[in-house]
Design an enzyme around this catalytic site. Structure first.
Site: not given
Length: 499
Positions: A173, A292
């Site tokens: 991320e 995710e």
């Protein structure tokens, strides 16, 4: 009763299911590791401190690959802290989740646990506070046979054979300002390119995953994917996607409709990958790692009460209800409907932290979301058929018109088996389903599993672990090549047919 139709053709195929689409995720976060998969001295733990009760449930899920050690945690992780004699490992302040990380459980323990769980390892490298050189050293420690500094260090730690990790995440991320070492798309694209290049020089057999947007709602979505791939397209194999959903408004129809956003997210990222491919006249296609995904919101208020700098606090411990399981079913169907491009996916996470498995000091149990995940992992093998749906729609508040039926069909030609996964999102009415199976001569219903409950908010707990669990249905049949079934209101369904 509402009526719907599933339309398939044995010659219209989406793609083969990569078993890694049923992967999961373990982060050094909360009680995912400490008290989850590892708890020295617990009556349920083995000689290495691994929770045997947790391992048995993980084996039920047949998790093919597990991503580790993060997540936000990896962006400040010094992997060297987590190897060697435990007494010499340093405790560190962990900035991502504001806790103390003891490093009692580390890389080699994860390798041992993965073998016991029957799962492959998917390792993430720190591209937040560290960079290409450190990633190369970690790869040498894990995969090089011996005769070099880091491979011999592994051997000195008691691991003569390499871990042979084949899938590597290039950070986590990195578009998010919450991330240690957050970077612009150009900055990250360059470091991802160089890191992957060095790692593949050392071990050409590995695959690498570049960070895509950490969510569809990120203001840089689209620009991020394009710029990152423009820098590293030739060097990487996958681009990651992350997506979580919540129901703070307590609007179940809208919540169940949110899987539509997941579908749009995947379609958009595929388009961006192919735009860069066209620009570069590249031969290869970038595949996707949806590493995710889950429902995450139940623990938000409780987490605000956690005091900083604790060790393994009860953090992100969502207690899932039945409606969460319905959405998880739709998310699994969405992943499978894109099996031509999604080759890896990881439910986040595996134990205690937004997870299908929960533990206490005295036991482990299956959350509601355990069941659709398990069903897909066990029965979702083969080739995804291009599955078209004709069904009534309902009007959702945030997502417009949404079909009451989510479904995907998977054909296992080797086993002469056909599996239909389906979610009836209608909260009031059953749905009568029809599908023409005359191309699948001789196929008959072997089993119809249903997950449903009158109370959408029903939960599984340690004291009542079977409140929500699958039951068998006799509502499916094949007559003269026509499959018919009745899917109960708000239900997850698995229909297995064999020749």
């Amino acid at each position: 009763m509402k009526r719907a139709q599933i339309i398939i053709d044995r010659y219209f195929l989406t793609g083969e299911v990569d078993k890694r689409i049923y992967g999961s995720f373990l982060e050094q976060l909360g009680r995912a590791v400490y008290g989850g998969i590892y708890q020295e001295g617990n009556v349920n733990s083995d000689a290495q401190g691994f929770r045997k009760d947790t391992l048995e449930l993980v084996k039920e899920l047949r998790v093919p690959i597990v991503r580790y050690p993060g997540g936000n945690f990896v962006s400040g992780f010094h992997w060297e802290d987590s190897v060697g004699p435990k007494a010499q490992r340093p405790a560190r302040t962990e900035l991502a989740w504001k806790v103390i990380e003891t490093n009692e459980f580390g890389l080699n323990e994860f390798a041992d646990w993965s073998k016991k769980a029957g799962s492959d390892m998917m390792m993430a490298v720190n591209l937040g506070t560290r960079g290409p050189e450190d990633a190369k050293n970690l790869l040498e420690y894990c995969n090089f046979e011996g005769g070099t500094y880091y491979s011999d260090l592994r051997r000195a730690h008691g691991y003569a054979e390499p871990h042979n990790i084949k899938v590597w995440c290039l950070g986590n991320e990195m578009d998010g300002k919450w991330q240690m070492g957050h970077k612009t798309a150009g900055e990250y694209g360059r470091i991802a390119s160089e890191t992957s290049r060095l790692m593949k020089w050392l071990d050409p057999g590995i695959e690498t995953i570049a960070c895509g947007s950490s969510g569809l709602a990120m203001p840089t979505f689209g620009d991020w994917e394009y710029q990152v791939l423009d820098e590293c397209y030739e060097e990487v194999d996958y681009l990651s996607l992350h997506q979580y959903f919540e129901n703070h408004s307590n609007n179940t129809p809208d919540f169940l409709a949110s899987s539509k956003v997941m579908d749009e997210f995947i379609t958009g990222v595929v388009s961006l990958c192919d735009a860069v491919k066209a620009k570069k006249h590249a031969k290869k296609s970038i595949h996707l790692s949806f590493d995710e995904w889950n429902v995450w919101y139940h623990s938000n208020e409780q987490d605000k009460k956690i005091k900083p700098w604790d060790k393994a606090p009860h953090q992100l411990e969502d207690v899932y209800n039945f409606e969460d399981a319905l959405l998880v079913g739709s998310m699994l169907i969405t992943l499978l409907r894109h099996a031509d491009r999604i080759k890896i996916a990881c439910m986040a996470q595996l134990v205690n932290v937004i997870a299908p498995i929960m533990t206490s000091d005295t036991g482990a149990w299956r959350q509601t979301i355990f069941y659709p995940y398990m069903h897909a992992s066990i029965y979702g093998k083969g080739t995804v058929l291009l599955t078209q749906i004709k069904a009534p729609f309902y009007e959702s508040r945030n997502y417009g018109e949404v079909s009451i039926l989510d479904s995907v069909c998977i054909w296992d030609q080797e086993a002469d088996a056909l599996t239909i996964f389906a979610v009836n999102k209608d909260l009031e009415e059953d749905a009568e389903i029809e599908c023409d199976l005359r191309q699948f001569e001789g196929y008959q219903v072997k089993e119809h599993l249903v997950l449903t409950h009158d109370d959408l908010k029903a939960e599984n707990t340690e004291l009542a672990p079977d409140t929500v669990k699958p039951v068998h249905s006799a509502a499916s049949r094949v007559e003269n090549g026509i499959f018919t079934s009745v899917l109960g209101r708000h239900s997850w369904n698995v229909v297995r047919l064999e020749k």
